[in-house]
Structures are given as structure tokens and as C-alpha cells.
Design a protein around this motif. Structure first.
Motif, short mmCIF file in Angstrom:
data_model
loop_
_atom_site.label_atom_id
_atom_site.label_comp_id
_atom_site.label_asym_id
_atom_site.label_seq_id
_atom_site.Cartn_x
_atom_site.Cartn_y
_atom_site.Cartn_z
N LEU A 169 0.82 -1.22 0.00
CA LEU A 169 0.00 0.00 0.00
C LEU A 169 0.86 1.26 0.00
O LEU A 169 0.45 2.30 -0.53
CB LEU A 169 -0.92 -0.01 1.22
CG LEU A 169 -1.99 -1.11 1.24
CD1 LEU A 169 -2.75 -1.08 2.55
CD2 LEU A 169 -2.95 -0.97 0.06
N GLU A 170 2.04 1.19 0.59
CA GLU A 170 2.92 2.36 0.61
C GLU A 170 3.58 2.61 -0.74
O GLU A 170 3.86 3.76 -1.08
CB GLU A 170 3.99 2.18 1.68
CG GLU A 170 3.46 2.25 3.10
CD GLU A 170 4.54 1.94 4.13
OE1 GLU A 170 4.33 2.22 5.32
OE2 GLU A 170 5.61 1.42 3.73
N THR A 171 3.81 1.56 -1.51
CA THR A 171 4.51 1.71 -2.80
C THR A 171 3.57 1.80 -3.98
O THR A 171 3.96 2.30 -5.04
CB THR A 171 5.46 0.53 -3.01
OG1 THR A 171 4.73 -0.70 -2.92
CG2 THR A 171 6.56 0.54 -1.96
N PHE A 172 2.34 1.33 -3.83
CA PHE A 172 1.38 1.33 -4.94
C PHE A 172 0.30 2.36 -4.62
O PHE A 172 -0.30 2.34 -3.55
CB PHE A 172 0.76 -0.07 -5.09
CG PHE A 172 0.08 -0.28 -6.41
CD1 PHE A 172 0.78 -0.68 -7.52
CD2 PHE A 172 -1.28 -0.07 -6.53
CE1 PHE A 172 0.16 -0.87 -8.74
CE2 PHE A 172 -1.92 -0.25 -7.73
CZ PHE A 172 -1.20 -0.66 -8.84
N GLU A 186 -11.38 3.14 0.12
CA GLU A 186 -12.46 2.59 0.93
C GLU A 186 -12.53 1.07 0.80
O GLU A 186 -12.64 0.35 1.81
CB GLU A 186 -13.80 3.21 0.51
CG GLU A 186 -13.92 4.70 0.80
CD GLU A 186 -13.18 5.55 -0.23
OE1 GLU A 186 -12.69 4.97 -1.22
OE2 GLU A 186 -13.08 6.78 -0.03
N ARG A 187 -12.44 0.57 -0.45
CA ARG A 187 -12.51 -0.87 -0.65
C ARG A 187 -11.32 -1.59 -0.02
O ARG A 187 -11.46 -2.62 0.63
CB ARG A 187 -12.59 -1.17 -2.15
CG ARG A 187 -12.55 -2.64 -2.52
CD ARG A 187 -13.70 -3.39 -1.92
NE ARG A 187 -13.64 -4.80 -2.25
CZ ARG A 187 -14.37 -5.74 -1.65
NH1 ARG A 187 -15.21 -5.39 -0.68
NH2 ARG A 187 -14.26 -7.00 -2.01
N CYS A 188 -10.12 -1.02 -0.20
CA CYS A 188 -8.93 -1.64 0.38
C CYS A 188 -8.97 -1.59 1.91
O CYS A 188 -8.51 -2.54 2.59
CB CYS A 188 -7.67 -0.94 -0.13
SG CYS A 188 -7.40 -1.14 -1.91
N THR A 217 -4.06 -4.99 10.76
CA THR A 217 -4.25 -3.71 11.46
C THR A 217 -3.28 -2.64 11.01
O THR A 217 -3.65 -1.46 10.90
CB THR A 217 -4.10 -3.93 12.97
OG1 THR A 217 -2.82 -4.53 13.24
CG2 THR A 217 -5.19 -4.85 13.49
N ASP A 218 -2.04 -3.00 10.76
CA ASP A 218 -1.07 -1.97 10.38
C ASP A 218 -1.44 -1.35 9.04
O ASP A 218 -1.35 -0.12 8.86
CB ASP A 218 0.34 -2.54 10.34
CG ASP A 218 0.45 -3.76 9.44
OD1 ASP A 218 -0.60 -4.28 9.01
OD2 ASP A 218 1.58 -4.20 9.16
N ALA A 219 -1.87 -2.16 8.08
CA ALA A 219 -2.27 -1.62 6.79
C ALA A 219 -3.57 -0.83 6.91
O ALA A 219 -3.73 0.23 6.27
CB ALA A 219 -2.44 -2.76 5.77
N ALA A 220 -4.51 -1.31 7.72
CA ALA A 220 -5.76 -0.56 7.92
C ALA A 220 -5.49 0.78 8.57
O ALA A 220 -6.10 1.80 8.20
CB ALA A 220 -6.72 -1.39 8.76
N ALA A 221 -4.58 0.81 9.53
CA ALA A 221 -4.23 2.09 10.15
C ALA A 221 -3.60 3.04 9.15
O ALA A 221 -3.85 4.25 9.16
CB ALA A 221 -3.28 1.85 11.32
N PHE A 222 -2.78 2.51 8.25
CA PHE A 222 -2.17 3.35 7.22
C PHE A 222 -3.23 3.96 6.31
O PHE A 222 -3.17 5.16 5.97
CB PHE A 222 -1.18 2.52 6.42
CG PHE A 222 -0.64 3.20 5.19
CD1 PHE A 222 0.32 4.18 5.29
CD2 PHE A 222 -1.12 2.86 3.94
CE1 PHE A 222 0.81 4.82 4.16
CE2 PHE A 222 -0.64 3.49 2.80
CZ PHE A 222 0.33 4.47 2.92
N LEU A 223 -4.22 3.16 5.93
CA LEU A 223 -5.28 3.67 5.05
C LEU A 223 -6.15 4.68 5.77
O LEU A 223 -6.56 5.69 5.17
CB LEU A 223 -6.11 2.50 4.53
CG LEU A 223 -5.39 1.53 3.58
CD1 LEU A 223 -6.29 0.37 3.21
CD2 LEU A 223 -4.92 2.26 2.32
#
Length: 942
Positions: free
Chosen positions: A491-494, A500-502, A512-518
Motif C-alpha cells: 500500500l505504501e509503494t502502490f 475505501e474498498r482496500c 491492522t497496520d495496513a488498515a491504520a495506514f489507510l
């Protein structure tokens, strides 16, 4: 003398010294026959070989001598002589003189020596009295001299024979011969590779005949020793393997020929399960492939060999046999079963797609598409290149085929994303050629395939795969299933995806870490922090439990209290807590500047509360984890009896050490948060938060945290004071240099008036003289007459410089005159600062128009560079040196007191800058002793 020498040393058992003496003597000075007889009697075979080689240029007779010794001795006694004989043969085959260190064999006779020695090894043995030779002769019909060496050590003998037929020994070397060797000698001495191969074929045939490879059954020779010891069977399994590998090696490189029956024995041995190899040898399957490559198909039965290869799981060999039979689908299946070297399947597919046509090509393409999931599992990089190169139009069909296998679909999409981001793929495994067979057997096909891979950028540009939102979300969903730790990095590179969907996908799969980033990207920082802190209590409890178990199992008395927190933080259970700490701190720091101060404070204080709660519990509870594990009774932390070796005092001490260590660790966590938020939240607000939330607690509960805050505050204050002191010190010296520049005296360049060109000191002069800062000098009456004759806009200043300057020169900075004195542009209604005679003092004071100016006004005008401000209008500066930083510290120490062991000084601290009043008290200036350049005796020119 030699007889006496030998007898003397033989009596002492020092025959090796006799041999060393012979090797260092001139052979022409010795009685050759006597020395040879002495060497034979006493077993000095190294000296014997040296005498025959150097004295008679005879390389064959030493072999006969050594072989006769081996035949008439037991195997145990003949072992050392056998290995000496093998070393001698190896040195001769390599062109080195024996014993080692005696130079080389002359190049002109090297090939003749090799041929002579090989022919001796292939001759029939003349000594038929040995039981070994009788056993060989009865089984094979004839017994060459090489038989005994093979029986002594088969592997070493075959390696020595290989040295005689090394590849470099067959290449013409006439260009490297000495100039003394004529061309006729070159043609005579150096044999061609064909003649060498004939000799090699003779050696191979002799070994085949000895073992009986031409027969259905192998000769098993029963041999014994001359002492009628226990007989043994030769060749053994390992010896037979060395012989087969020797024959297979030269046959596979087209150096020797073998019959169908010999090939059958070789293939049966190579495909047997007992065959073993190491890194120095070629794998059996590679040897089989090499034989297929050089031996015509008519020389081996394909059905028989195919069954052998199937039983041995030689998939590449089976694929080659199926390809020769034009069974492409069976060949594809065989290549796809080879998971160790999967690239052969893709080489085969690429080759067939370029060769086949019409219906056969369509059938093959449909088969490849139906098995594409297996191809992706073999090598996702090669499978992706296959799609780009040959199946770009059928990509939707391939994706539909991959939907049934989520793992293959994930690998394929992962490769597509990597290509989309970086534009390249890693083919290091494909380009690594571990064996020569790859170069010889697949050289053409592999080079063609590598050539197509080299055009990958063009293929990607010509046939790109569009990464739609649906594909990206599908890959993200699969990534959450198979590699959840890689979701955040993706998610950080793309960037091209729907947030919302991601976000829903990450929340559904618990990443959780990716959800927090979004959530941070959409601006919901509070929810992002909640996700990062989710599960913190559980991780903290696991961490505390692991520390508790560690302290209960081992004695920590040997470890100091200072080292215990570092050891605890290196535990694996501490890593999740540290990850949450660092992630949450980074989240708050990234968003503090764009949030309102109130929101930023709430964010940081929420983080502080989450890590302060465990610290409060550690100070308030009597047990570590709240479960009563650290009881003072007769149980350990695991609930088992402590036993006789554990006393209540020991349990209490271990509990106290564990509790102190955990307090220090969590205080360190809170301290890291305080240090991170200090740059975004005011320190008074942080202190108020700590005191308001923990007012009922003792000060010692947060002593470490508050101590770190105060230390950080004092450290930053110390930095500011030091910087302020440095700036003040620098400003003082800047102004002192400025005053030095405006207070020095002026001297005229010449004693001639620049207006009337008359001497300044002429007799009868009624006017004073004015000296300008540029070095020119005029009579005052000449200057006044010139001003009257000029226009009304005439400016008061040096008439020479005013006439040479223009409007652009006025705006420029001061330049130096020829005598190195500064020149300044003159402004209207201002008189350049000159030096006059005493009778013109009042006139000068009036013309200068001195007035009181503050230091701030002076520095402000200098900074703005106003045209109306002239440096020569500055009044005498009243400079005072700044207070030095160390002086301030000394004052502070004198007021507060350094420590209990230092008394407070009653007197004022001694100043580093000593001030003194100048002689002229009218000006009221205080100058430092360094400024002797400000002396008033230089301010006027008499």
C-alpha cells in the motif's frame, strides 16, 4: 665412499638421508651400477627413479623395478610402493620431473614419455607367479600391467590415467616451444589429438576387457596375495562405479567409443539408486543426458532406457526421450515434474511454440493454458514472461483458469505487480549455470531463451498488462491471506487503488497496520491510532508473563540492574510491544503538524495513557501479572512447588528484581513517548497531564519520566544559551573590527592638491588642507572655488572621485583605492570624514553633523543598506564585550551552589573580559584590552 656412507647410515636406520644425498649429487661422479645396486638392496626407490631418469633418460625401467617389488610383496607392504609408483606416473604425465622439485621433463620428449609409460601399462605382465596376476589372467584371458594397480587402488589409478589424457594435453602447443626446437622436431614430438585418442581408446578397451563390460555379467575376479592370505572379490561395488564413470566420462565427451552392451551397463549403473555423487562430480542425470547428446539413438534401446529413467525419476532424460519420439505432451509433463530445475519446462514450451504450426500448435497451446497453474508454481517469473510473450491475447482465459487455484493466482498477480512497479524480474536461478552440461546440452535452446528474456522491457512496453482496480483489489485480498506482513509495504509503494474498498479488505482480514495506514490517508488519525493500539493489553500481558518466567527459571543476581532492561527488551515477546510503540509514535509525529493543537494533544495523551496504565499497575499491585503467580507461598510462577531449594526469601527477591526491571522498562517506554511529543506539545502541557492524571500517585511512580523531561529541557536550554553566547561574542568582534576601520588616520597619497596641482605646504597658504578617505587632498579654498563654478547639484566630497564615479558606482559596496584604503560613495549634504589641521576643527565638526544614534539603529541601517546612511557619519561607538557563557554558568553556580561538597563563593566571579577606561574620559568609551588599535593617537594626521 658410497658403500661406506650407505653402510654407516643403514646401521643407524637413516636410509632417507642416503636417498637425499644421492638426489643432490652429480650423477657423472658416481659409480652408477654400484649406486643402483645399493638403492635396490635398501629400497631407495626415489633415488633409483632419479638415477634412471637423469642418468640414462630412461622412464620405463623404474616402472618395471617398482612393479616387480609390488608383485613379490604382501598388499600391506606393497601399498607405499604402489602409491610411489602412481605419484611417479602422475608427475610424468603432467610433465614434471620426479622426485618433486627437480624441474620438468623436456618439452620435446614429453609426449614420447607419456606414450611409452601408457604402452607399458597396457602390456602383458611377464611375472605370472603372483596369485593376483593368475586370478586376473584366468578371468580375462590376458593380464596387462595396469591390473595390479587397479587392484591396489582403482580410484587413484583411474585419476592418474586421466592426467595423461587431460584436455590441454591434446592441443597443439608448437607456438610455446623453445626457439631451439625446429619445426621438424615439433611435428615429430607432438602428437595430434587423433593419435592421442587412439591411445586413449586402447586404454578404455583394456579396462572394459578386464572388467568384462562386453559381457552380460561382470567379471568378478577372486584374487589373493603371495602369502596365500584371505582372498577377496574384485571389483567391489565402489570400484565398479569408478570404472564405469571413467569410461562414461570419455564416451560422453566423444573421446572414446563404446558398444551398445557397454552403454547398457553404463546407463544401468547411472540410473541405479545406489549411485552417489558429490559437488566435484556431475550428477547422474546430467551424465545420462550427456550420453544421449553424443551417442546416436540407434546405439541404445529407447524403451529400455526410458524405463530406467522413469524408475530413477530422471525427468529431464525422460523429456528428452519423449521429445525424440515427438511426444510433446508427455515431454511437457516430464519437464514439469522437475522442480529442481524448472526452467527446462519453459525452454521446451518456448521452443515448441516457435516450431509448431496449425492444429498441432493450437492443441499444444490449449494444453499449456490448462496447466498454467502448475507452471506458475514452478516459476512465476518464467510463467509471466510466457504470458507476455506468447499468450497476451488469452490473458483473461488464463486468469479464469487460475481462479480455481488461489495460490497460483496470487503468485501470478504478485509477479505482475512487481513488473508494474519496477519493470524487471529476477532470473538469477536461470542464468546460474552450475554444470557444464547446461552449456553443452542446452547451449542453443538456453541461449535463445535468454536472448528473449533480455528483451523484457520491449515485451512489457509492447504487451502491457493493465492493472485495473479489480485486479489490484483481488491481489490485495490474496495478499492479506498469504502474506499479511507485506500488505503495508504494498500500500505504501502502490498508489492506484480505491481507499475505501482496500480499507474494508484490511479490516476484514485483520491486517491492522495496513488498515491504520489507510485510515491515516483518509484523515481519520484517531481511528488509525486505535487500530495500532488494538491488542496492546494482550501483548503487554504476554511480555510480562515471559519476563516473569525468565526471572523464575534463572538466577539474575549475576546480572546488574543496569543490564537487565536491555536483556529483557531483546526477548522475542518484547518485539510486538516495541513495534506498537514505534508505529504509534510515528503516526502521531506525522500528523501533529496538520492537526489542530487540541486534536494533536488528545492524540499524544491517548498514547501516553495506554503505556502509563501498565506502569501504574506495576506500582500498585502486589503481583506482576495480576494472576497471583508471584505468591510468597510454596509455589513458583508456574504453580508448582518450589521445593527444598527455594526459600521464601529467594522467591521474594526474584519477584522484587522482576518488578523493578519491568518498572524501568515501562518507564523507558513512557519516556520515549515524552521525548517524541516534546517537539509538538508544550512541556508545561505534558507536565500538567502527568500530574493531573497521577496526582494520587507517589512522585516516585513517574520519577524516571519526569527526570527525563527535565533533563531534556535543561539540555535544550543549555544549547540555546551557548548559541546566544556565541552570537554575542561574534557580534562584539564584528563591531570592533568596524570601529577599527573608521577610526584609523588618513594619509594623503601625494603632497599635491588634486585641484590646483600645487604643493599643499606652499608658502603663503591661507587655507587649510582637507584629506579625504580615498587618499586625495585639496586646499579648502580650491574646493570652495570649484563648488561655486559647478552646478547646484554638486556634492560635497572628493572632486576627483566624484568626477570619475557614476550613478551605478554609488550603489556598489566600498572598493579599495590604490593605497589599500577604503573608498565610499558620497551622499548629498554629507561630508566625507577627513582629517584637518587644528584651525579647521570647528568647521569639520559642523560639516560632519554628528548626532546621537543607538546601536540598534546603526545595525538596522547596516542590514538594510540604506543609501542615506553613511558609515562615516557614525559617531564614536561605545562598545562593551558580551558576557561569556562560562561566566554565566559560574554566576549560576555561585548563586545556587554546585553540590554539598562545594561552598558558595562570596565574591563576584572573575571576569574573563577585563575592561579599562581609556585615557580620554571625555568620550566615555569602554574598550577591551585587545583593541589597542583604537588608540587615539592614530586618529589624526598632523
Amino acid at each position: 665412499i658410497m658403500q661406506a656412507l650407505v653402510e654407516h647410515y643403514s646401521g643407524k636406520g637413516w636410509l632417507q638421508r642416503v636417498e637425499q644425498c644421492i638426489l643432490h649429487m652429480d650423477i657423472s661422479s658416481l659409480d652408477f651400477n654400484q649406486v643402483v645396486r645399493l638403492c635396490r638392496e635398501h629400497g631407495l626407490y626415489g633415488a633409483l627413479i632419479y638415477l634412471f631418469n637423469q642418468g640414462l633418460n630412461d622412464f620405463r625401467t623404474p616402472l618395471e623395478e617398482l612393479l616387480s617389488v609390488i608383485q613379490n610383496a604382501t598388499r600391506k607392504d606393497a601399498t607405499s610402493t604402489c602409491y610411489r609408483m602412481l605419484v611417479y606416473l602422475k608427475y610424468c604425465f603432467q610433465g614434471l620431473a620426479f622426485p618433486p622439485g627437480h624441474g620438468t621433463i623436456p618439452r620435446a620428449q614429453l609426449h614420447a614419455v607419456r606414450k611409452e609409460l601408457l604402452q607399458f601399462m597396457l602390456e602383458d605382465s611377464k611375472m605370472l607367479t603372483s596369485e593376483v596376476f593368475k586370478g586376473f589372467s584366468s578371468s580375462s584371458g590376458k593380464c596387462p600391467n595396469i591390473c595390479y594397480l587397479l587392484w591396489m587402488d582403482t580410484e587413484a589409478t583411474l585419476e592418474v590415467v586421466k592426467c595423461a589424457f587431460a584436455q590441454e594435453n591434446f592441443e597443439p602447443t608448437s607456438s610455446t616451444l623453445d626457439a631451439s626446437v625446429s619445426k621438424d622436431e615439433e611435428d615429430t614430438d607432438i602428437e595430434s589429438p587423433d593419435s592421442q585418442n587412439i591411445l586413449l581408446q586402447s586404454v578404455v578397451d583394456a579396462i572394459i576387457h578386464i572388467v568384462g563390460l562386453e559381457n552380460e555379467a561382470i567379471h568378478s575376479v577372486v584374487v589373493g596375495t603371495a602369502e596365500s592370505e584371505e582372498s577377496e572379490l574384485w571389483p567391489s561395488v565402489s570400484d565398479f562405479g569408478h570404472i564405469v564413470e571413467f569410461v562414461s566420462f570419455f564416451v560422453s565427451y566423444k573421446r572414446a567409443n563404446a558398444s551398445q552392451r557397454v552403454l547398457k551397463h553404463i546407463l544401468k549403473y547411472l540410473t541405479s539408486s545406489t549411485t552417489s555423487y558429490d559437488d566435484k562430480k556431475m550428477p547422474p542425470q546430467k551424465e545420462v543426458l550427456q550420453l544421449f547428446n553424443v551417442v546416436p539413438q540407434t546405439d541404445w534401446n529407447s524403451d529400455y532406457v526410458l524405463n530406467l529413467c522413469l524408475d530413477a525419476h530422471f525427468h529431464q532424460a525422460c523429456g528428452m526421450i519423449y521429445t525424440a519420439r515427438n511426444q510433446n505432451l508427455a515431454a511437457l509433463d516430464s519437464y514439469m515434474k522437475d522442480t529442481m530445475e524448472p526452467y527446462h519446462a519453459f525452454i521446451f514450451i518456448n521452443k515448441k511454440l516457435l516450431q509448431l504450426a496449425s492444429d498441432e500448435a493450437l492443441s499444444f497451446r490449449s494444453t499449456v493454458i490448462s496447466r498454467f497453474a502448475e507452471l506458475v508454481n514452478l516459476s512465476r517469473e518464467c510463467a509471466f514472461v510466457l504470458v507476455i510473450d506468447h499468450f497476451h491475447d488469452e490473458i483473461q482465459q488464463i486468469l479464469a483458469e487460475l481462479h480455481s487455484d488461489h495460490c497460483s493466482l496470487f503468485l501470478f498477480l504478485k509477479t505482475a505487480i512487481e513488473v508494474h512497479l519496477s519493470g524487471k524480474l529476477d532470473f538469477s536461478e536461470l542464468t546460474a549455470r552450475n554444470y557444464e552440461i547446461v552449456e553443452s546440452l542446452y547451449s542453443g535452446d538456453l541461449e535463445d531463451y535468454l536472448q528473449r528474456l533480455s528483451n523484457l522491457p520491449k515485451l512489457f512496453d509492447r504487451n502491457p498488462i493493465s492493472m485495473t482496480d479489480k485486479l489490484v483489489e483481488l491481489y490485495l485480498e490474496l495478499l492479506c491471506q498469504y502474506e499479511p506482513r507485506s500488505v503495508l509495504k504494498f500500500l505504501e509503494t502502490f498508489d492506484s487503488y480505491r481507499l475505501e474498498r482496500c480499507l474494508l479488505l484490511c479490516l476484514d482480514y485483520g491486517v491492522t497496520d495496513a488498515a491504520a495506514f489507510l485510515q491515516e490517508r483518509v484523515g481519520d488519525v484517531a481511528s488509525a491510532l486505535e487500530l495500532v493500539l488494538a491488542g496492546l493489553d494482550e501483548k503487554v500481558n504476554q511480555f510480562i508473563a515471559s519476563v516473569e518466567n525468565a526471572f523464575s527459571r534463572t538466577s539474575s543476581k549475576s546480572i546488574s540492574e543496569i543490564e537487565q532492561p536491555d536483556i529483557v527488551l531483546n526477548m522475542s515477546e518484547a518485539r510486538p510491544v516495541l513495534d506498537v510503540l514505534r508505529s504509534s509514535i510515528g503516526l502521531c509525529q506525522r500528523n501533529s503538524q496538520r492537526l489542530d493543537p487540541e486534536e494533536s494533544q488528545l492524540l499524544w495523551f491517548q498514547l501516553v495513557d495506554n503505556f502509563s496504565d501498565p506502569l501504574k499497575k506495576l506500582y500498585g499491585s502486589k503481583v506482576v501479572n495480576g494472576k497471583g503467580c508471584w505468591s510468597v507461598g510454596g509455589e513458583t510462577t508456574n504453580g508448582h512447588p518450589t521445593g527444598k531449594g527455594f526459600s521464601q526469601k529467594m522467591v521474594n527477591s526474584a519477584y522484587q528484581r522482576c518488578l523493578n526491571t519491568l518498572r524501568r522498562v515501562f518507564s523507558q517506554f513512557v519516556g520515549e513517548i515524552i521525548e517524541a511529543m516534546a517537539g509538538y506539545i508544550p512541556l508545561p502541557a505534558i507536565m500538567a497531564k502527568l500530574l493531573s492524571d497521577n496526582g494520587s500517585q507517589e512522585f516516585g511512580d513517574f520519577k524516571l519520566v519526569i527526570h527525563r523531561m527535565l533533563s531534556m529541557y535543561l539540555y535544550e536550554k543549555r544549547i540555546l544559551e551557548t548559541a546566544k553566547s556565541v552570537i554575542e561574542d561574534d557580534s562584539f568582534y564584528t563591531l570592533s573590527l568596524l570601529k577599527r576601520g573608521v577610526c584609523h588616520g588618513f594619509a594623503p597619497q601625494t603632497f599635491v592638491c588634486c585641484v590646483c596641482n600645487c604643493s599643499l605646504s606652499k608658502e603663503g597658504a591661507i587655507s587649510a588642507v582637507r584629506v579625504f578617505s580615498c587618499g586625495h587632498a585639496t586646499h579648502l579654498h580650491c574646493e570652495s572655488e570649484q563648488s561655486k563654478s559647478s552646478n547646484k547639484d554638486f556634492k560635497d566630497g572628493c572632486p576627483v572621485c566624484l568626477s570619475m564615479s557614476d550613478t551605478q558606482a554609488r550603489n556598489k559596496s566600498p572598493i579599495l583605492a590604490e593605497n589599500g584604503l577604503p573608498k565610499y560613495p558620497v551622499v548629498e549634504h554629507e561630508v566625507p570624514y577627513g582629517v584637518h589641521h587644528n584651525h579647521e576643527t570647528d568647521h569639520v565638526e559642523r560639516s560632519r553633523g554628528l548626532h546621537q544614534m543607538s546601536r540598534f539603529e546603526i545595525l538596522n541601517n547596516l542590514q538594510k543598506g540604506q543609501k542615506s546612511f553613511h558609515i562615516e557619519t557614525v559617531p564614536p561607538l561605545k562598545l562593551s564585550p558580551p558576557a561569556i557563557y562560562h561566566e554565566k554558568i559560574q554566576k549560576r553556580v555561585s548563586l545556587v551552589g554546585e553540590s554539598s561538597r562545594h561552598s558558595v563563593r562570596s565574591g563576584k566571579p572573575q571576569k574573563i573580559w577585563h575592561m579599562k577606561e581609556p585615557k580620554s574620559k571625555k568620550s566615555g568609551n569602554w574598550l577591551p584590552p585587545k583593541s589597542s588599535i583604537f588608540s587615539s593617537d592614530k586618529n589624526q594626521v598632523q
